[in-house]
Design a protein around this motif. Structure first.
Motif, PDB file in Angstrom:
ATOM      1  N   ASP A 176      29.833  53.235  34.855  1.00  0.00           N
ATOM      2  CA  ASP A 176      30.154  52.044  35.633  1.00  0.00           C
ATOM      3  C   ASP A 176      31.656  51.786  35.570  1.00  0.00           C
ATOM      4  O   ASP A 176      32.143  51.144  34.659  1.00  0.00           O
ATOM      5  CB  ASP A 176      29.376  50.847  35.080  1.00  0.00           C
ATOM      6  N   ARG A 177      32.388  52.298  36.559  1.00  0.00           N
ATOM      7  CA  ARG A 177      33.843  52.245  36.402  1.00  0.00           C
ATOM      8  C   ARG A 177      34.384  50.831  36.548  1.00  0.00           C
ATOM      9  O   ARG A 177      35.389  50.490  35.955  1.00  0.00           O
ATOM     10  CB  ARG A 177      34.541  53.196  37.353  1.00  0.00           C
ATOM     11  N   ARG A 178      33.715  49.988  37.330  1.00  0.00           N
ATOM     12  CA  ARG A 178      34.231  48.628  37.508  1.00  0.00           C
ATOM     13  C   ARG A 178      34.081  47.800  36.236  1.00  0.00           C
ATOM     14  O   ARG A 178      34.896  46.955  35.943  1.00  0.00           O
ATOM     15  CB  ARG A 178      33.524  47.934  38.666  1.00  0.00           C
ATOM     16  N   LYS A 179      32.993  48.055  35.512  1.00  0.00           N
ATOM     17  CA  LYS A 179      32.759  47.261  34.306  1.00  0.00           C
ATOM     18  C   LYS A 179      33.294  47.936  33.058  1.00  0.00           C
ATOM     19  O   LYS A 179      33.739  47.274  32.134  1.00  0.00           O
ATOM     20  CB  LYS A 179      31.249  47.026  34.124  1.00  0.00           C
ATOM     21  N   GLN A 180      33.207  49.270  32.998  1.00  0.00           N
ATOM     22  CA  GLN A 180      33.522  49.946  31.742  1.00  0.00           C
ATOM     23  C   GLN A 180      34.732  50.854  31.830  1.00  0.00           C
ATOM     24  O   GLN A 180      35.446  51.043  30.860  1.00  0.00           O
ATOM     25  CB  GLN A 180      32.298  50.787  31.307  1.00  0.00           C
ATOM     26  N   GLY A 181      34.952  51.426  32.997  1.00  0.00           N
ATOM     27  CA  GLY A 181      36.001  52.426  33.105  1.00  0.00           C
ATOM     28  C   GLY A 181      37.388  51.832  33.240  1.00  0.00           C
ATOM     29  O   GLY A 181      38.356  52.370  32.720  1.00  0.00           O
ATOM     30  N   LEU A 182      37.476  50.719  33.944  1.00  0.00           N
ATOM     31  CA  LEU A 182      38.776  50.157  34.295  1.00  0.00           C
ATOM     32  C   LEU A 182      38.866  48.714  33.861  1.00  0.00           C
ATOM     33  O   LEU A 182      37.869  48.025  33.807  1.00  0.00           O
ATOM     34  CB  LEU A 182      38.908  50.097  35.822  1.00  0.00           C
ATOM     35  N   VAL A 183      40.101  48.279  33.620  1.00  0.00           N
ATOM     36  CA  VAL A 183      40.340  46.842  33.593  1.00  0.00           C
ATOM     37  C   VAL A 183      40.740  46.519  35.025  1.00  0.00           C
ATOM     38  O   VAL A 183      41.867  46.742  35.444  1.00  0.00           O
ATOM     39  CB  VAL A 183      41.448  46.467  32.608  1.00  0.00           C
ATOM     40  N   ILE A 184      39.755  46.081  35.789  1.00  0.00           N
ATOM     41  CA  ILE A 184      39.891  46.069  37.235  1.00  0.00           C
ATOM     42  C   ILE A 184      40.977  45.107  37.710  1.00  0.00           C
ATOM     43  O   ILE A 184      41.587  45.303  38.746  1.00  0.00           O
ATOM     44  CB  ILE A 184      38.515  45.768  37.875  1.00  0.00           C
ATOM     45  N   ASP A 185      41.243  44.059  36.920  1.00  0.00           N
ATOM     46  CA  ASP A 185      42.262  43.092  37.314  1.00  0.00           C
ATOM     47  C   ASP A 185      43.651  43.451  36.814  1.00  0.00           C
ATOM     48  O   ASP A 185      44.590  42.688  36.991  1.00  0.00           O
ATOM     49  CB  ASP A 185      41.890  41.692  36.801  1.00  0.00           C
ATOM     50  N   ALA A 186      43.776  44.603  36.170  1.00  0.00           N
ATOM     51  CA  ALA A 186      45.098  45.014  35.701  1.00  0.00           C
ATOM     52  C   ALA A 186      45.679  46.038  36.675  1.00  0.00           C
ATOM     53  O   ALA A 186      44.981  46.580  37.526  1.00  0.00           O
ATOM     54  CB  ALA A 186      45.003  45.596  34.298  1.00  0.00           C
ATOM     55  N   SER A 187      46.979  46.290  36.533  1.00  0.00           N
ATOM     56  CA  SER A 187      47.646  47.160  37.487  1.00  0.00           C
ATOM     57  C   SER A 187      47.286  48.627  37.251  1.00  0.00           C
ATOM     58  O   SER A 187      46.708  48.999  36.231  1.00  0.00           O
ATOM     59  CB  SER A 187      49.145  46.983  37.367  1.00  0.00           C
ATOM     60  N   THR A 192      41.746  46.317  41.650  1.00  0.00           N
ATOM     61  CA  THR A 192      40.747  45.671  42.510  1.00  0.00           C
ATOM     62  C   THR A 192      40.918  46.049  43.968  1.00  0.00           C
ATOM     63  O   THR A 192      39.951  46.103  44.719  1.00  0.00           O
ATOM     64  CB  THR A 192      40.905  44.127  42.473  1.00  0.00           C
ATOM     65  N   THR A 193      42.178  46.272  44.363  1.00  0.00           N
ATOM     66  CA  THR A 193      42.446  46.484  45.779  1.00  0.00           C
ATOM     67  C   THR A 193      42.084  47.894  46.245  1.00  0.00           C
ATOM     68  O   THR A 193      42.210  48.192  47.424  1.00  0.00           O
ATOM     69  CB  THR A 193      43.942  46.259  46.072  1.00  0.00           C
ATOM     70  N   MET A 194      41.664  48.762  45.317  1.00  0.00           N
ATOM     71  CA  MET A 194      41.501  50.163  45.689  1.00  0.00           C
ATOM     72  C   MET A 194      40.054  50.502  46.035  1.00  0.00           C
ATOM     73  O   MET A 194      39.128  49.794  45.654  1.00  0.00           O
ATOM     74  CB  MET A 194      41.935  51.052  44.524  1.00  0.00           C
ATOM     75  N   SER A 195      39.889  51.641  46.704  1.00  0.00           N
ATOM     76  CA  SER A 195      38.545  52.125  47.013  1.00  0.00           C
ATOM     77  C   SER A 195      37.923  52.717  45.756  1.00  0.00           C
ATOM     78  O   SER A 195      38.613  53.024  44.787  1.00  0.00           O
ATOM     79  CB  SER A 195      38.632  53.193  48.085  1.00  0.00           C
ATOM     80  N   GLY A 196      36.610  52.900  45.789  1.00  0.00           N
ATOM     81  CA  GLY A 196      35.899  53.452  44.637  1.00  0.00           C
ATOM     82  C   GLY A 196      36.434  54.812  44.211  1.00  0.00           C
ATOM     83  O   GLY A 196      36.611  55.086  43.032  1.00  0.00           O
ATOM     84  N   GLY A 197      36.713  55.662  45.193  1.00  0.00           N
ATOM     85  CA  GLY A 197      37.222  56.995  44.885  1.00  0.00           C
ATOM     86  C   GLY A 197      38.563  56.938  44.189  1.00  0.00           C
ATOM     87  O   GLY A 197      38.819  57.672  43.231  1.00  0.00           O
ATOM     88  N   ASN A 198      39.429  56.044  44.658  1.00  0.00           N
ATOM     89  CA  ASN A 198      40.745  55.904  44.039  1.00  0.00           C
ATOM     90  C   ASN A 198      40.649  55.302  42.657  1.00  0.00           C
ATOM     91  O   ASN A 198      41.385  55.681  41.756  1.00  0.00           O
ATOM     92  CB  ASN A 198      41.641  55.025  44.911  1.00  0.00           C
ATOM     93  N   GLN A 199      39.729  54.362  42.488  1.00  0.00           N
ATOM     94  CA  GLN A 199      39.524  53.796  41.158  1.00  0.00           C
ATOM     95  C   GLN A 199      39.075  54.885  40.189  1.00  0.00           C
ATOM     96  O   GLN A 199      39.544  54.958  39.056  1.00  0.00           O
ATOM     97  CB  GLN A 199      38.478  52.688  41.207  1.00  0.00           C
TER      98      GLN A 199
END
Lengths: 505, 353
Positions: free
Chosen positions: A342-353, A400-407
């Protein structure tokens, strides 16, 4: 299957389409369920079964196609509407209000009212008791829902559905968490409902159950309808062939790499109730795939190896050195990288740059004289972003602004920056577009070529067969097969993944 | 393959324009200019000295509080730790202990208070709001229980004078120098260290932080330790400044600290905020109330004004976030329309806004 034109089907879907952004979850979903029938819906993970069910339940709204209930076209925008129209869905893990009584759960939101609009409890208890009697089960209508087994909770959901006079009951993998006796009881209830003339849809990965309970079966693959057969006219091999039914050999060409010594050694890993006695190696330059059905315990094994979850027995060694349990930091230091599912919850700090994320693991070594600057992070993350061709305006843009693939590329960049010896990657291409998918596959192949050991978890059979040098099949928390690339076929992987009952019985 | 990226999407002035910190600092400057020019006696050394002496405890405690709130936690027990350390100092001095030894004992008590909070929050996993409401009552109860209604007011002049000491002839109190050193340390910790990046990650997405190898529990524990020690330091200062050790010293101070931290642009949900903004926030409240007092405005009215200011500032975060989100959405839409018309529905992407 002969269609009876004089009597409309209870539930009929024709060419239903549903997509989420660029991902098409349902290309052409079709299903026709007759009243008084138990209809099995089978297919691989991601074949579109759940999406189809959610369209019927009113969770999603279809993008196109026809949806008929008892012959008249419907369009649900909420689950309340589908319930009112007589559709009930019983999920694998029901969600009851644990502090309320069984009866209160059944009549939630539509309590029986007596004089002066007061809730008439005795009438509700009597009604609940008669529902249970009708189902032939013994549950005290006054008891709390807390502490009921999953099987009993499902019965409550079914009772609720019947009290709403549901004409169509959909059961989404109801037996996954049930014991043998409980399955039998559920089947008895299901047959009783069928004999009352209701239409039932039964989703299961267990073929023996499909053959025992159902009269008709519809197979789905890649979001599309494949075929509908009478259960009596088919067998397991035929169903597996229909479910897999495609050439996978050259979809994801993995370039051969020289396989070196073992990098990861997992021995007798066990976690009570989750997985048992798991032992395997991953060698340098090798892509090993953990395959199996969703919920089989693949992700849990990977999480335990990396240390975000604990385990009760066994050991993990990386390059010959023991990796302590429950300690992701130690695993990272030892040379492990873990790209979670789950990249949005676990992979990334989605609100960070982007740069904060890419430098997220390596930042400890970026400080000069004890001072870590944004500039140092930018400079360290730029080459990795560039290598993975991350599409972003600037390094300080929020993820947050990126597509799933880019994330996903950002997550991969973050972990490649640590220059790991072992890369554990859970669902590398879930929810990303086809172009990026190919890029990720090429990258994994390239990394293995450079001597990295890769442990890949994937629910997509073609990806597993195309990418993996070796496939470890997990079923109900145990390794049931270890198949070499050359011997792997969709059929033997699927069979190993569904081989459960026989082993246990 | 070799793509280069600009470090920032927007020029510095535009980034400053939308930052909360810049807004707070601008407001502080405005209020200062007004007070210096239009409030009689404000621009005097004596007023400045007393202003700093008054807000020093808030300034001190706001530093660790900022980091704790950035992780998404909170420490409501700080004022009670001030009281307990004050009582520790007073009781020991009363029994003949020298002031430095008693002060070290008070700091150790603060450390222990922080350790209890930190252990319960970080390792047991209890919500900090509940834990520190509990320890707020617990620490205050012990403090009042030890001294009862009496106060220790007999401190050697040497030490009580030190608390009010100013540096040279500048009128800047010594405690402000202590604060400045701590401010540099906490700024480094939050903005220029790997630890600080972890603090933000915890506040923004605790699960991802854990998956990235951020020592989540240890970081939180350490922050509560800091909070305990700094609160105890504030307690020592408070006691010596008023030469009074009482169990009810600094009651209610925690809310003033949290109000200033939030005013300074820290998000109560965690993940956002800067030390510089918080310092400006504390100063803004201090300057405003000092100037209004000199104008003869009553305390109740001052409280109303500061309360309104806080509500307005919290609202402005949501408003700013909404505006910048809307701008970003439009920006993305335009970009998608110009670079890849296939991704946008027909008839939408082609229209120029």
């Amino acid at each position: 299957m002969t269609e009876n034109p004089t009597r409309p089907a209870s539930l009929e879907l024709r060419g239903v389409v549903k997509s989420f952004g660029a991902v098409q979850a349902l290309r052409s979903g079709s299903l026709r369920v007759e009243p008084g029938s138990i209809h099995a819906l089978v297919g691989e993970n991601g074949a579109g079964k759940s999406t189809l069910v959610k369209v019927v339940a009113g969770v999603y709204r279809r993008d196109g196609g026809e949806f008929l209930l008892d012959g008249s076209s419907v369009d649900f925008s909420s689950t309340a509407e589908s319930k009112a129209a007589g559709v009930a869905v019983i999920y694998q893990e029901p969600t009851l209000f644990p502090d309320l009584s069984v009866t209160e759960n059944i009549f939630m939101g539509r309590q029986i009212l007596g004089s002066g609009r007061r809730i008439n409890r005795s009438a509700m208890y009597a009604e609940a008791a008669s529902l249970f009697a009708g189902l032939g089960v013994h549950i005290d209508p006054r008891r709390q829902a807390l502490g009921l087994s999953i099987a009993d909770q499902q019965i409550i959901e079914i009772a609720k559905a019947i009290s709403l006079d549901a004409r169509v009951l959909i059961m989404d993998e109801p037996t996954a968490a049930l014991s043998g006796v409980e399955v039998e009881r559920l089947f008895t209830v299901a047959r009783r409902l069928r004999d009352e003339g209701r239409a039932l849809v039964f989703i299961s990965h267990r073929f023996d159950e499909v053959f025992e309970l159902c009269d008709t079966v519809t197979v789905m693959r890649d979001g599309s309808y494949v075929d509908t057969l009478r259960v009596a006219d088919t067998d397991v091999d035929k169903l597996v062939a229909l479910m897999v039914g495609r050439e996978v050999g050259d979809l994801f060409p993995k370039t051969p790499a020289t396989v070196g010594g073992p990098v990861l050694e997992v021995r007798n890993l066990g976690s009570t109730g989750v997985f048992h006695d798991v032992s395997f190696d991953v060698r340098a330059g090798e892509i090993v795939s953990l395959a199996g059905l969703v919920g089989a315990g693949r992700s849990e094994i990977a999480r335990a190896v990396f240390g975000v979850d604990g385990y009760d027995t066994g050991s993990v060694h990386l390059l010959g050195k023991a990796v302590p349990p429950r300690n992701p930091r130690a695993a990272i230091r030892a040379g492990m990288a873990f790209i979670p599912e789950d990249r949005r919850k676990q992979g990334l700090v989605i609100d960070a740059s982007v740069s904060r994320n890419v430098a997220g693991v390596i930042r400890g070594r970026l400080s000069r004289f004890g001072v870590l600057t944004q500039r140092a992070e930018n400079e360290a993350s730029a080459p990795w972003a560039s290598r993975l061709e991350v599409k972003t305006n600037a390094l300080d843009m929020n993820a947050t602004t990126m597509s799933g693939g880019n994330q996903q590329k950002v997550v991969i960049a973050k972990w490649l920056a640590t220059e790991p010896r072992l890369l554990v990657i859970d669902e590398p291409t879930r929810g990303i577009d086809v172009g990026t998918k190919a890029e990720v596959h090429r990258l994994l192949s390239e990394l293995a070529g450079q001597g990295m050991a890769i442990l890949m978890i994937s629910s997509e059979l073609p990806e597993v067969l195309g990418m993996a040098d070796r496939i470890l099949v997990v079923s109900e928390g145990r390794l049931t097969a270890d198949i070499d690339r050359d011997d792997a076929t969709p059929e033997n992987v699927m069979l190993a993944a569904t081989r459960t009952r026989e082993v246990r019985a | 393959m070799s793509r280069t990226y600009p470090f920032h999407a927007q020029p510095l002035w535009r980034r400053l324009l939308v930052s909360r910190e810049a807004a707070v600092i601008a407001l502080l400057v405005l209020v200062l200019v007004w007070a210096i020019n239009f409030v009689s006696f404000f621009a005097t050394q004596l007023t400045m000295t007393f202003l700093f002496l008054d807000i020093a405890p808030i300034l001190l405690i706001a530093l660790p509080m900022t980091l704790i709130i950035v992780t998404g936690e909170i420490d409501l027990s700080v004022a009670s730790v001030v009281g307990l350390s004050s009582v520790t100092l007073g009781t020991l001095v009363d029994h003949g202990t020298s002031v430095p030894v008693a002060a070290i004992a008070a700091l150790v008590v603060g450390l222990a208070c922080g350790a209890l909070n930190g252990f319960l929050v970080a390792y047991v996993g209890l919500p900090s709001l509940a834990v520190t409401i509990g320890t707020l009552a617990l620490f205050r109860g012990i403090a009042v229980g030890v001294l009862g209604t009496k106060a220790v007011t007999d401190f050697p002049n040497r030490w009580s004078d030190l608390a009010r000491q100013t540096v040279g002839g500048t009128g800047i109190p010594l405690i402000v120098v202590v604060f400045a050193v701590l401010a540099v340390v906490f700024t480094w910790l939050l903005h220029f260290s790997s630890f600080g990046r972890g603090v933000y990650d915890i506040g923004l997405n605790i699960e991802a932080a854990h998956f990235t190898g951020v020592p989540v529990a240890r970081s939180k524990f350490v922050l509560f330790l800091f909070s305990g020690v700094v609160s105890a330091l504030a307690g020592i200062y408070f006691t010596l400044r008023f030469t009074s050790s009482r169990g009810d010293n600094a009651t209610g101070l925690e809310l003033q600290v949290i109000a200033a931290v939030l005013l300074g642009g820290v998000s109560i949900f965690g993940g956002r905020g800067k030390v510089i903004g918080v310092i400006a926030g504390v100063l803004l409240i201090g300057v405003l109330s000092s100037a209004l007092r000199l104008q003869g405005v009553t305390v109740n009215v001052i409280n109303i004004i500061i309360g309104l200011l806080l509500v307005a500032s919290v609202m402005s975060t949501s408003v700013l976030a909404w505006v910048s989100d809307a701008a970003a959405r439009r920006h993305n839409r335009d970009r998608a329309a110009s670079s890849d018309p296939q991704l946008t529905p027909a008839g939408v992407g082609n229209q120029k806004r």
